[in-house]
Motif scaffolding. Structure first.
Motif, PDB file in Angstrom:
ATOM      1  N   ALA A  80      16.167   9.388  11.248  1.00 58.20           N
ATOM      2  CA  ALA A  80      14.898   9.821  11.246  1.00 58.20           C
ATOM      3  C   ALA A  80      14.288  10.476  12.375  1.00 58.20           C
ATOM      4  CB  ALA A  80      13.971   8.502  10.849  1.00 58.20           C
ATOM      5  N   TYR A  81      14.985   9.954  13.708  1.00 62.15           N
ATOM      6  CA  TYR A  81      14.370  10.368  14.823  1.00 62.15           C
ATOM      7  C   TYR A  81      14.930  11.851  15.442  1.00 62.15           C
ATOM      8  CZ  TYR A  81      10.923   6.712  15.745  1.00 62.15           C
ATOM      9  OH  TYR A  81       9.872   5.776  15.677  1.00 62.15           O
ATOM     10  N   GLN A  82      16.500  11.650  15.377  1.00 62.61           N
ATOM     11  CA  GLN A  82      17.114  12.730  15.651  1.00 62.61           C
ATOM     12  C   GLN A  82      17.318  13.656  14.809  1.00 62.61           C
ATOM     13  OE1 GLN A  82      17.811   9.314  17.324  1.00 62.61           O
ATOM     14  NE2 GLN A  82      16.711  10.283  18.943  1.00 62.61           N
ATOM     15  N   GLY A  83      17.386  13.167  13.441  1.00 58.78           N
ATOM     16  CA  GLY A  83      17.735  14.290  12.322  1.00 58.78           C
ATOM     17  C   GLY A  83      16.416  14.903  12.079  1.00 58.78           C
ATOM     18  N   ALA A  84      15.384  14.323  11.280  1.00 57.38           N
ATOM     19  CA  ALA A  84      14.318  14.738  10.957  1.00 57.38           C
ATOM     20  C   ALA A  84      13.324  15.160  12.185  1.00 57.38           C
ATOM     21  CB  ALA A  84      13.484  13.895  10.062  1.00 57.38           C
ATOM     22  N   GLY A  85      13.342  14.280  12.887  1.00 56.85           N
ATOM     23  CA  GLY A  85      12.321  14.440  14.237  1.00 56.85           C
ATOM     24  C   GLY A  85      12.838  15.770  14.967  1.00 56.85           C
ATOM     25  N   ARG A  86      14.083  15.601  15.690  1.00 53.07           N
ATOM     26  CA  ARG A  86      14.369  16.531  16.539  1.00 53.07           C
ATOM     27  C   ARG A  86      15.118  17.815  15.790  1.00 53.07           C
ATOM     28  NH1 ARG A  86      11.730  14.578  20.873  1.00 53.07           N
ATOM     29  NH2 ARG A  86      12.851  12.791  21.744  1.00 53.07           N
ATOM     30  N   GLY A  87      15.584  17.440  14.661  1.00 53.75           N
ATOM     31  CA  GLY A  87      16.268  18.693  13.889  1.00 53.75           C
ATOM     32  C   GLY A  87      17.672  18.974  13.845  1.00 53.75           C
ATOM     33  N   ILE A  88      18.490  17.618  14.317  1.00 48.57           N
ATOM     34  CA  ILE A  88      19.871  17.750  14.311  1.00 48.57           C
ATOM     35  C   ILE A  88      20.264  17.648  12.928  1.00 48.57           C
ATOM     36  CG2 ILE A  88      21.788  16.515  15.353  1.00 48.57           C
ATOM     37  CD1 ILE A  88      19.924  15.855  17.770  1.00 48.57           C
ATOM     38  N   ALA A  89      21.492  18.299  12.660  1.00 51.42           N
ATOM     39  CA  ALA A  89      21.911  18.538  11.368  1.00 51.42           C
ATOM     40  C   ALA A  89      22.447  17.234  11.063  1.00 51.42           C
ATOM     41  CB  ALA A  89      23.010  19.468  11.195  1.00 51.42           C
ATOM     42  N   LEU A  90      22.242  16.728   9.776  1.00 50.28           N
ATOM     43  CA  LEU A  90      22.723  15.279   9.266  1.00 50.28           C
ATOM     44  C   LEU A  90      24.281  15.205   9.344  1.00 50.28           C
ATOM     45  CD1 LEU A  90      20.484  14.493   6.298  1.00 50.28           C
ATOM     46  CD2 LEU A  90      20.328  13.646   8.584  1.00 50.28           C
ATOM     47  N   GLU A  91      24.965  16.568   9.141  1.00 48.75           N
ATOM     48  CA  GLU A  91      26.387  16.331   9.178  1.00 48.75           C
ATOM     49  C   GLU A  91      26.984  15.997  10.645  1.00 48.75           C
ATOM     50  OE1 GLU A  91      24.701  19.072   8.182  1.00 48.75           O
ATOM     51  OE2 GLU A  91      24.775  18.579   6.185  1.00 48.75           O
ATOM     52  N   THR A  92      26.284  16.656  11.675  1.00 46.56           N
ATOM     53  CA  THR A  92      26.669  16.201  13.028  1.00 46.56           C
ATOM     54  C   THR A  92      26.368  14.799  13.304  1.00 46.56           C
ATOM     55  OG1 THR A  92      25.621  18.321  13.550  1.00 46.56           O
ATOM     56  CG2 THR A  92      25.898  17.041  15.390  1.00 46.56           C
ATOM     57  N   ILE A  93      25.251  14.047  12.775  1.00 49.68           N
ATOM     58  CA  ILE A  93      24.821  12.791  12.661  1.00 49.68           C
ATOM     59  C   ILE A  93      26.020  12.104  12.059  1.00 49.68           C
ATOM     60  CG2 ILE A  93      23.213  10.904  12.085  1.00 49.68           C
ATOM     61  CD1 ILE A  93      20.880  13.061  12.774  1.00 49.68           C
ATOM     62  N   ALA A  94      26.285  12.471  11.026  1.00 54.72           N
ATOM     63  CA  ALA A  94      27.284  11.749  10.207  1.00 54.72           C
ATOM     64  C   ALA A  94      28.622  11.492  10.918  1.00 54.72           C
ATOM     65  CB  ALA A  94      27.595  12.186   8.721  1.00 54.72           C
ATOM     66  N   ALA A  95      29.078  12.925  11.593  1.00 57.95           N
ATOM     67  CA  ALA A  95      30.425  12.751  12.102  1.00 57.95           C
ATOM     68  C   ALA A  95      30.527  11.893  13.299  1.00 57.95           C
ATOM     69  CB  ALA A  95      30.599  14.125  12.699  1.00 57.95           C
ATOM     70  N   LEU A  96      29.179  11.853  14.287  1.00 59.02           N
ATOM     71  CA  LEU A  96      29.159  10.792  15.233  1.00 59.02           C
ATOM     72  C   LEU A  96      29.264   9.405  14.936  1.00 59.02           C
ATOM     73  CD1 LEU A  96      26.895  12.741  17.474  1.00 59.02           C
ATOM     74  CD2 LEU A  96      29.206  12.410  17.848  1.00 59.02           C
ATOM     75  N   ARG A  97      28.498   9.160  13.632  1.00 59.00           N
ATOM     76  CA  ARG A  97      28.369   7.723  13.349  1.00 59.00           C
ATOM     77  C   ARG A  97      29.541   7.108  12.845  1.00 59.00           C
ATOM     78  NH1 ARG A  97      25.944   8.774   8.565  1.00 59.00           N
ATOM     79  NH2 ARG A  97      24.050   8.587   9.543  1.00 59.00           N
ATOM     80  N   GLN A  98      30.546   8.197  12.518  1.00 62.95           N
ATOM     81  CA  GLN A  98      32.005   7.828  12.124  1.00 62.95           C
ATOM     82  C   GLN A  98      32.833   7.442  13.198  1.00 62.95           C
ATOM     83  OE1 GLN A  98      32.958   7.321   8.851  1.00 62.95           O
ATOM     84  NE2 GLN A  98      35.071   6.770   9.640  1.00 62.95           N
ATOM     85  N   VAL A  99      32.718   8.276  14.181  1.00 63.28           N
ATOM     86  CA  VAL A  99      33.276   7.824  15.554  1.00 63.28           C
ATOM     87  C   VAL A  99      32.807   6.623  16.215  1.00 63.28           C
ATOM     88  CG1 VAL A  99      33.646   8.789  18.099  1.00 63.28           C
ATOM     89  CG2 VAL A  99      33.398  10.251  15.988  1.00 63.28           C
ATOM     90  N   ALA A 100      31.364   6.324  16.246  1.00 61.37           N
ATOM     91  CA  ALA A 100      30.999   5.148  16.760  1.00 61.37           C
ATOM     92  C   ALA A 100      31.121   4.108  16.021  1.00 61.37           C
ATOM     93  CB  ALA A 100      29.432   5.396  16.941  1.00 61.37           C
ATOM     94  N   ILE A 101      30.825   3.866  14.723  1.00 62.57           N
ATOM     95  CA  ILE A 101      30.692   2.599  13.734  1.00 62.57           C
ATOM     96  C   ILE A 101      31.596   2.888  12.814  1.00 62.57           C
ATOM     97  CG2 ILE A 101      28.569   1.852  14.889  1.00 62.57           C
ATOM     98  CD1 ILE A 101      26.878   2.477  12.485  1.00 62.57           C
ATOM     99  N   GLY A 102      32.088   3.792  12.416  1.00 61.20           N
ATOM    100  CA  GLY A 102      32.680   3.877  11.106  1.00 61.20           C
ATOM    101  C   GLY A 102      31.879   3.705   9.849  1.00 61.20           C
ATOM    102  N   GLU A 103      32.410   2.929   9.171  1.00 57.45           N
ATOM    103  CA  GLU A 103      31.782   2.565   7.813  1.00 57.45           C
ATOM    104  C   GLU A 103      30.651   1.540   7.759  1.00 57.45           C
ATOM    105  OE1 GLU A 103      31.920   4.632   5.260  1.00 57.45           O
ATOM    106  OE2 GLU A 103      33.435   6.030   6.379  1.00 57.45           O
ATOM    107  N   PHE A 104      30.652   0.815   9.123  1.00 55.14           N
ATOM    108  CA  PHE A 104      29.798  -0.386   9.360  1.00 55.14           C
ATOM    109  C   PHE A 104      28.272   0.064   8.968  1.00 55.14           C
ATOM    110  CE2 PHE A 104      27.208  -3.148  11.666  1.00 55.14           C
ATOM    111  CZ  PHE A 104      27.877  -4.510  11.335  1.00 55.14           C
ATOM    112  N   ALA A 105      27.705  -0.965   8.128  1.00 52.86           N
ATOM    113  CA  ALA A 105      26.429  -0.513   7.720  1.00 52.86           C
ATOM    114  C   ALA A 105      25.592  -2.031   7.568  1.00 52.86           C
ATOM    115  CB  ALA A 105      26.352   0.321   6.482  1.00 52.86           C
ATOM    116  N   PRO A 106      24.349  -2.138   7.406  1.00 58.87           N
ATOM    117  CA  PRO A 106      23.477  -3.144   7.274  1.00 58.87           C
ATOM    118  C   PRO A 106      23.751  -3.507   5.829  1.00 58.87           C
ATOM    119  CG  PRO A 106      22.123  -1.582   8.197  1.00 58.87           C
ATOM    120  CD  PRO A 106      23.252  -0.814   7.794  1.00 58.87           C
TER     121      PRO A 106
END
Ligand code: Z5A
Length: 212
Positions: free
Chosen positions: A106-132
């Motif tokens: 929401a904040y970095q993607g929709a708010g700041r305009g960073i591409a969702l693919e970039t966010i997804a790539a970093l998520r994979q590095v940081a926490i893999g598939e871990f999710a609530p």
């Protein structure tokens, strides 16, 4: 071996009242026999709280650029997941987090305009598939949330962005909730605190406790 606990995240815009609901939900679950760990993002561990202060304190001499902001959010999240959330879940505890990964969308993607693919790539590095297991999105009109925050005083670095930024964030949270109904519940956070608590308890009972 202990049964794995479950992980609930609270998300929403400024003044949506999610932080107010954290201790209420914790009490509700403790009364039903669960051990509950409450945390927040960014932060939640000693080192992640240090990252939080870099993220939320405005330095008059140097702006934090959007990419640094994103990388620091994921650095804090990796630390929190590895050192607090996963070990607590492995011990059978319930973890409640005031914000998590959906805030980055929401904040970095929709708010700041960073591409969702970039966010997804970093998520994979940081926490893999871990999710609530369950995400509660607290929804209020931006003007209502801002009025609540104004009554609390000074805004942090991110809260100083304009109203259009917060409208994009609200739309993103709502759209995400409506498109992920299995794991995300949209809560009308406009009514009084007790009414919102009752709605949240109903969702948790239906989604988490009926499976016990
Ligand atoms: N951020 C990000 O950009 N990317 C990320 O990945 C992550 C975070 C994880 C963290 O700020 C900032 O980091 C946040 C997003 C960004 N920034 N912004 N902008 P934070 O942790 O300091 O704060 P916050 O999470 O944005 O909000 P908060 O201060 O915790 O507020 P809240 O949870 O939205 O609301 P509250 O504190 O429960 O309530 C606010 C006031 O309203 C308070 O006076 C309450 O008594 C009152 N309230 C609460 N509920 C009600 C109801 N139902 N009726 C009336 N009044 C109410």
């Amino acid at each position: 071996m202990a049964q794995r606990g479950f992980f609930i995240t609270l998300e929403g815009g400024e003044g949506s009242g999610k932080s107010t609901q954290v201790p209420v939900i914790a009490d509700f679950l403790r009364q039903r026999g669960f051990e509950v760990v409450c945390t927040r993002e960014p932060g939640g561990t000693k080192l992640a709280e240090q990252i939080r202060s870099v993220l939320l304190t405005r330095d008059p001499d140097e702006d934090l650029c959007d990419t640094s902001e994103l990388l620091l959010m994921y650095a804090a999240r990796a630390q929190l997941v590895e050192t607090l959330i996963k070990p607590s879940l492995a011990q059978g505890k319930v973890v409640l987090s005031d914000r998590f990964d959906l805030s980055t969308i929401a904040y970095q993607g929709a708010g700041r305009g960073i591409a969702l693919e970039t966010i997804a790539a970093l998520r994979q590095v940081a926490i893999g598939e871990f999710a609530p297991d369950l995400t509660l999105v607290f929804d209020v009109p931006v003007a209502v949330g801002m009025a609540r925050m104004r009554s609390r005083g000074k805004a942090d670095r991110i809260e100083q962005a304009g109203a259009a930024f917060f409208e994009r964030i609200r739309t993103c949270f709502r759209d995400y909730a409506l498109s992920h109904p299995e794991t995300v519940a949209l809560i009308d956070a406009t009514p009084d605190i007790a009414t919102v608590s009752a709605a949240v308890e109903q969702v948790i009972t239906a989604r988490c406790l009926s499976k016990e």
